[in-house]
Scaffold this motif. Structure first.
Motif, PDB file in Angstrom:
ATOM      1  N   THR A 174      34.092  55.392  48.951  1.00 27.81           N
ATOM      2  CA  THR A 174      34.926  55.902  49.460  1.00 27.81           C
ATOM      3  C   THR A 174      36.035  55.704  47.668  1.00 27.81           C
ATOM      4  OG1 THR A 174      36.633  55.181  50.470  1.00 27.81           O
ATOM      5  CG2 THR A 174      36.127  52.958  49.778  1.00 27.81           C
ATOM      6  N   LEU A 175      36.911  56.098  47.938  1.00 29.47           N
ATOM      7  CA  LEU A 175      37.821  56.904  47.150  1.00 29.47           C
ATOM      8  C   LEU A 175      38.708  55.325  46.979  1.00 29.47           C
ATOM      9  CD1 LEU A 175      39.255  58.055  44.554  1.00 29.47           C
ATOM     10  CD2 LEU A 175      40.690  60.033  46.387  1.00 29.47           C
ATOM     11  N   ALA A 176      39.512  55.138  46.103  1.00 30.16           N
ATOM     12  CA  ALA A 176      40.290  53.824  46.662  1.00 30.16           C
ATOM     13  C   ALA A 176      41.481  53.904  45.700  1.00 30.16           C
ATOM     14  CB  ALA A 176      39.627  52.053  47.367  1.00 30.16           C
ATOM     15  N   ALA A 177      42.234  53.410  46.308  1.00 32.71           N
ATOM     16  CA  ALA A 177      44.132  52.702  44.843  1.00 32.71           C
ATOM     17  C   ALA A 177      44.826  51.199  45.453  1.00 32.71           C
ATOM     18  CB  ALA A 177      44.601  53.722  45.469  1.00 32.71           C
ATOM     19  N   LEU A 178      44.693  51.066  43.866  1.00 32.95           N
ATOM     20  CA  LEU A 178      45.888  49.905  44.454  1.00 32.95           C
ATOM     21  C   LEU A 178      46.993  50.201  42.965  1.00 32.95           C
ATOM     22  CD1 LEU A 178      45.424  48.120  41.261  1.00 32.95           C
ATOM     23  CD2 LEU A 178      43.273  47.241  43.389  1.00 32.95           C
ATOM     24  N   SER A 179      48.203  49.722  43.569  1.00 32.24           N
ATOM     25  CA  SER A 179      49.652  49.626  43.009  1.00 32.24           C
ATOM     26  C   SER A 179      49.387  48.258  42.191  1.00 32.24           C
ATOM     27  CB  SER A 179      50.605  49.497  43.625  1.00 32.24           C
ATOM     28  OG  SER A 179      51.478  49.878  42.931  1.00 32.24           O
ATOM     29  N   ALA A 180      48.980  48.708  40.549  1.00 34.92           N
ATOM     30  CA  ALA A 180      48.873  47.400  40.018  1.00 34.92           C
ATOM     31  C   ALA A 180      50.117  47.083  39.011  1.00 34.92           C
ATOM     32  CB  ALA A 180      47.998  47.652  39.294  1.00 34.92           C
ATOM     33  N   PRO A 181      51.137  45.925  38.796  1.00 33.20           N
ATOM     34  CA  PRO A 181      52.206  45.806  37.802  1.00 33.20           C
ATOM     35  C   PRO A 181      51.356  46.179  36.857  1.00 33.20           C
ATOM     36  CG  PRO A 181      51.557  44.602  39.624  1.00 33.20           C
ATOM     37  CD  PRO A 181      50.593  44.660  39.810  1.00 33.20           C
ATOM     38  N   ALA A 231      42.099  46.486  36.407  1.00 38.62           N
ATOM     39  CA  ALA A 231      41.691  47.449  35.701  1.00 38.62           C
ATOM     40  C   ALA A 231      40.166  46.591  35.326  1.00 38.62           C
ATOM     41  CB  ALA A 231      42.069  48.192  34.343  1.00 38.62           C
ATOM     42  N   GLU A 232      40.076  45.771  34.494  1.00 42.94           N
ATOM     43  CA  GLU A 232      38.828  45.216  34.467  1.00 42.94           C
ATOM     44  C   GLU A 232      37.656  44.410  35.001  1.00 42.94           C
ATOM     45  OE1 GLU A 232      37.280  41.908  30.622  1.00 42.94           O
ATOM     46  OE2 GLU A 232      39.984  42.592  31.190  1.00 42.94           O
ATOM     47  N   PHE A 233      38.756  44.024  35.902  1.00 43.25           N
ATOM     48  CA  PHE A 233      37.787  43.421  37.288  1.00 43.25           C
ATOM     49  C   PHE A 233      37.792  43.935  37.858  1.00 43.25           C
ATOM     50  CE2 PHE A 233      38.220  41.403  41.572  1.00 43.25           C
ATOM     51  CZ  PHE A 233      37.253  40.803  41.464  1.00 43.25           C
ATOM     52  N   VAL A 234      38.119  45.406  38.743  1.00 46.87           N
ATOM     53  CA  VAL A 234      37.740  46.686  39.258  1.00 46.87           C
ATOM     54  C   VAL A 234      36.307  46.766  38.310  1.00 46.87           C
ATOM     55  CG1 VAL A 234      38.133  48.726  40.087  1.00 46.87           C
ATOM     56  CG2 VAL A 234      40.059  47.022  40.551  1.00 46.87           C
ATOM     57  N   GLY A 235      36.462  47.506  37.054  1.00 42.94           N
ATOM     58  CA  GLY A 235      35.462  47.841  36.651  1.00 42.94           C
ATOM     59  C   GLY A 235      34.040  47.443  36.639  1.00 42.94           C
ATOM     60  N   SER A 236      34.162  45.733  36.682  1.00 41.84           N
ATOM     61  CA  SER A 236      33.468  44.627  36.724  1.00 41.84           C
ATOM     62  C   SER A 236      32.850  44.680  38.183  1.00 41.84           C
ATOM     63  CB  SER A 236      33.512  43.246  36.111  1.00 41.84           C
ATOM     64  OG  SER A 236      34.866  42.719  37.029  1.00 41.84           O
ATOM     65  N   ARG A 237      33.024  45.294  39.060  1.00 40.97           N
ATOM     66  CA  ARG A 237      32.283  45.559  40.450  1.00 40.97           C
ATOM     67  C   ARG A 237      31.206  45.745  40.318  1.00 40.97           C
ATOM     68  NH1 ARG A 237      33.520  40.093  41.054  1.00 40.97           N
ATOM     69  NH2 ARG A 237      33.798  40.624  38.713  1.00 40.97           N
ATOM     70  N   ALA A 238      30.355  45.131  41.209  1.00 46.45           N
ATOM     71  CA  ALA A 238      28.898  46.292  41.057  1.00 46.45           C
ATOM     72  C   ALA A 238      29.192  47.616  42.043  1.00 46.45           C
ATOM     73  CB  ALA A 238      28.031  45.079  41.666  1.00 46.45           C
ATOM     74  N   GLY A 239      29.002  48.863  41.907  1.00 51.71           N
ATOM     75  CA  GLY A 239      28.867  49.810  42.674  1.00 51.71           C
ATOM     76  C   GLY A 239      30.485  50.595  42.499  1.00 51.71           C
ATOM     77  N   VAL A 240      31.407  49.858  41.685  1.00 51.12           N
ATOM     78  CA  VAL A 240      32.581  50.823  40.931  1.00 51.12           C
ATOM     79  C   VAL A 240      32.184  51.835  39.903  1.00 51.12           C
ATOM     80  CG1 VAL A 240      34.780  50.873  40.619  1.00 51.12           C
ATOM     81  CG2 VAL A 240      34.465  48.922  42.329  1.00 51.12           C
ATOM     82  N   ASN A 293      25.321  50.928  51.224  1.00 49.34           N
ATOM     83  CA  ASN A 293      26.277  50.487  53.038  1.00 49.34           C
ATOM     84  C   ASN A 293      27.386  50.528  52.959  1.00 49.34           C
ATOM     85  OD1 ASN A 293      25.757  47.868  53.101  1.00 49.34           O
ATOM     86  ND2 ASN A 293      23.542  48.231  53.794  1.00 49.34           N
ATOM     87  N   ARG A 294      28.011  50.940  54.071  1.00 50.16           N
ATOM     88  CA  ARG A 294      29.118  50.981  53.930  1.00 50.16           C
ATOM     89  C   ARG A 294      29.963  49.753  54.169  1.00 50.16           C
ATOM     90  NH1 ARG A 294      34.825  53.232  53.390  1.00 50.16           N
ATOM     91  NH2 ARG A 294      35.457  51.120  53.619  1.00 50.16           N
ATOM     92  N   ASP A 295      28.882  48.199  54.369  1.00 52.69           N
ATOM     93  CA  ASP A 295      29.094  46.489  54.569  1.00 52.69           C
ATOM     94  C   ASP A 295      29.152  46.522  52.903  1.00 52.69           C
ATOM     95  OD1 ASP A 295      29.342  47.131  57.619  1.00 52.69           O
ATOM     96  OD2 ASP A 295      26.484  46.190  57.180  1.00 52.69           O
ATOM     97  N   HIS A 296      28.259  47.431  51.974  1.00 51.02           N
ATOM     98  CA  HIS A 296      29.284  46.735  50.447  1.00 51.02           C
ATOM     99  C   HIS A 296      30.308  47.637  50.135  1.00 51.02           C
ATOM    100  CE1 HIS A 296      27.911  46.936  46.396  1.00 51.02           C
ATOM    101  NE2 HIS A 296      27.722  46.190  46.443  1.00 51.02           N
ATOM    102  N   VAL A 297      30.607  48.828  50.457  1.00 51.80           N
ATOM    103  CA  VAL A 297      31.562  49.203  50.019  1.00 51.80           C
ATOM    104  C   VAL A 297      32.710  47.966  50.109  1.00 51.80           C
ATOM    105  CG1 VAL A 297      32.801  51.018  50.230  1.00 51.80           C
ATOM    106  CG2 VAL A 297      31.182  50.955  49.795  1.00 51.80           C
ATOM    107  N   ASP A 298      32.626  47.945  51.429  1.00 53.34           N
ATOM    108  CA  ASP A 298      33.752  46.995  52.411  1.00 53.34           C
ATOM    109  C   ASP A 298      33.713  45.640  51.792  1.00 53.34           C
ATOM    110  OD1 ASP A 298      34.190  48.868  54.490  1.00 53.34           O
ATOM    111  OD2 ASP A 298      33.358  47.869  55.857  1.00 53.34           O
ATOM    112  N   ALA A 299      32.560  44.748  51.414  1.00 55.00           N
ATOM    113  CA  ALA A 299      32.490  44.132  50.477  1.00 55.00           C
ATOM    114  C   ALA A 299      33.497  43.765  49.058  1.00 55.00           C
ATOM    115  CB  ALA A 299      31.559  43.517  50.389  1.00 55.00           C
ATOM    116  N   VAL A 300      33.102  45.206  48.556  1.00 55.30           N
ATOM    117  CA  VAL A 300      33.368  44.605  47.157  1.00 55.30           C
ATOM    118  C   VAL A 300      35.473  45.584  47.400  1.00 55.30           C
ATOM    119  CG1 VAL A 300      34.093  46.618  45.195  1.00 55.30           C
ATOM    120  CG2 VAL A 300      31.194  45.930  46.085  1.00 55.30           C
TER     121      VAL A 300
END
Length: 329
Positions: free
Chosen positions: A70-77, A85-94, A114-121
């Motif tokens: 999936t494509l995802a986005a967040l609004s980071a201060p 950004a460092e935390f997001v990039g460290s997740r398995a699958g990003v 699978n989608r369950d893994h993506v949801d968990a991330v």
């Protein structure tokens, strides 16, 4: 465009982004075609990889076939952007993460078996950062065959091929993971992959051919790093278009020179209404804006509101995480 190398380097980068030889000695086949020894081809690709001009020699798979994404986005201060950004990039699958010019400023692609893994991330990112995460899954692609032509400005629009998942067999996903990660730069890369998977070289070659014919492998070849090759202006354009108009608008937008990706995604009600997405890659911002003007003037997009999100920084760009079983995700 900055200097890349000599004519042979440009040929390697331009002519072998797809249609990679599925042969026991593919780099020898390439060398024969361009007039240089196999060892020189390998050395040149190794240098291009070390210099950051290519990410790998390998495969991309049709989206959401053997894995989920999936494509995802967040609004980071601003004050916590680097940490988030460092935390997001460290997740398995990003596997991709970009800073873009918008209130929703940190965009990333999450993949998994699978989608369950993506949801968990996504849930892990929400819980750790305390931020709302937009989840924008793919509905259908119009063009996802990202490639960059170095000689001239023309680009063939890839013809979307049907994907036959019935041809996926037990053990194929391990082969696909090896190819999307990047095959070895060795004289017998398919043989090296086979050895690691305890398979025969011919067996791996046969499966790669079949997976490509089935459309599961969408592209096999040199995967370039576009910024390092001069395409420094990268804009994601999102279009607030009704679902009824996408059938005509999607293919028309995908065929426009300068548009490198085009797809429909599911909107988020009352938050993010955009259904149609395209990527524009250009050597400068003015050229990207010229392409955007052409796109907005297409008859199929007349009167459609849009937002332009230029990328200002790439945090991460790697191959996707593929399922580890023989079944499609």
């Amino acid at each position: 465009m900055e200097r890349i190398g000599d004519a042979t380097d440009i040929t390697l980068l331009d002519d072998w982004q797809r249609d990679f030889p599925i042969d026991p000695r593919p780099f020898a086949v390439i060398g024969s075609a361009i007039g240089c020894p196999e060892e020189e081809v390998l050395n040149r690709l190794d240098v291009l990889h070390a210099s950051g001009r290519i990410t790998r020699v390998g495969a991309t798979c049709a989206p959401n076939t053997v894995s989920a994404s999936t494509l995802a986005a967040l609004s980071a201060p601003d004050e916590v952007l680097e940490q988030v950004a460092e935390f997001v990039g460290s997740r398995a699958g990003v596997n991709h993460s970009y800073l873009r010019e918008n209130r929703w400023n940190l965009w990333f692609v999450a993949t998994g078996p699978n989608r369950d893994h993506v949801d968990a991330v996504l849930n892990e990112i929400r819980d750790e950062t305390g931020l709302v995460v937009l989840d924008l899954p793919l509905v259908r692609p119009f063009n996802v065959d990202l490639g960059f032509k170095l000689r001239g400005n023309s680009r063939e629009t890839p013809v979307a091929r049907p994907v036959d998942l019935d041809r996926l067999k037990e053990g194929d996903c391990e082969i696909l993971q090896a190819l999307t990660t990047g095959m070895p730069l060795s004289s017998r890369p398919f043989g090296d992959i086979a050895s690691k998977l305890d398979r025969s070289e011919q067996g791996v070659l046969d499966r790669v051919k079949d997976l490509q014919e089935a459309g599961i492998i969408s592209r096999l070849g040199v995967i370039v790093r576009h910024r390092a090759l001069g395409w420094r202006s990268n804009a994601m354009v999102v279009w607030d278009i009704s679902s009824e108009r996408i059938d005509a608008a999607g293919p028309a937008l995908a065929a426009l020179p300068g548009v490198t990706l085009c797809y429909e995604r599911r909107p988020v009600e009352n938050v993010w209404p955009y259904r149609l997405y395209c990527m524009i890659h250009a050597q400068s911002r003015p050229r990207a804006l010229d392409t955007l003007t052409e796109a907005s003037n297409l008859p199929e997009l007349q009167g459609v509101k849009f937002k332009t999100l230029f990328s200002s920084r790439c945090f991460k760009q790697t191959g996707a995480m593929i399922a580890r079983t023989g079944a499609a995700a």
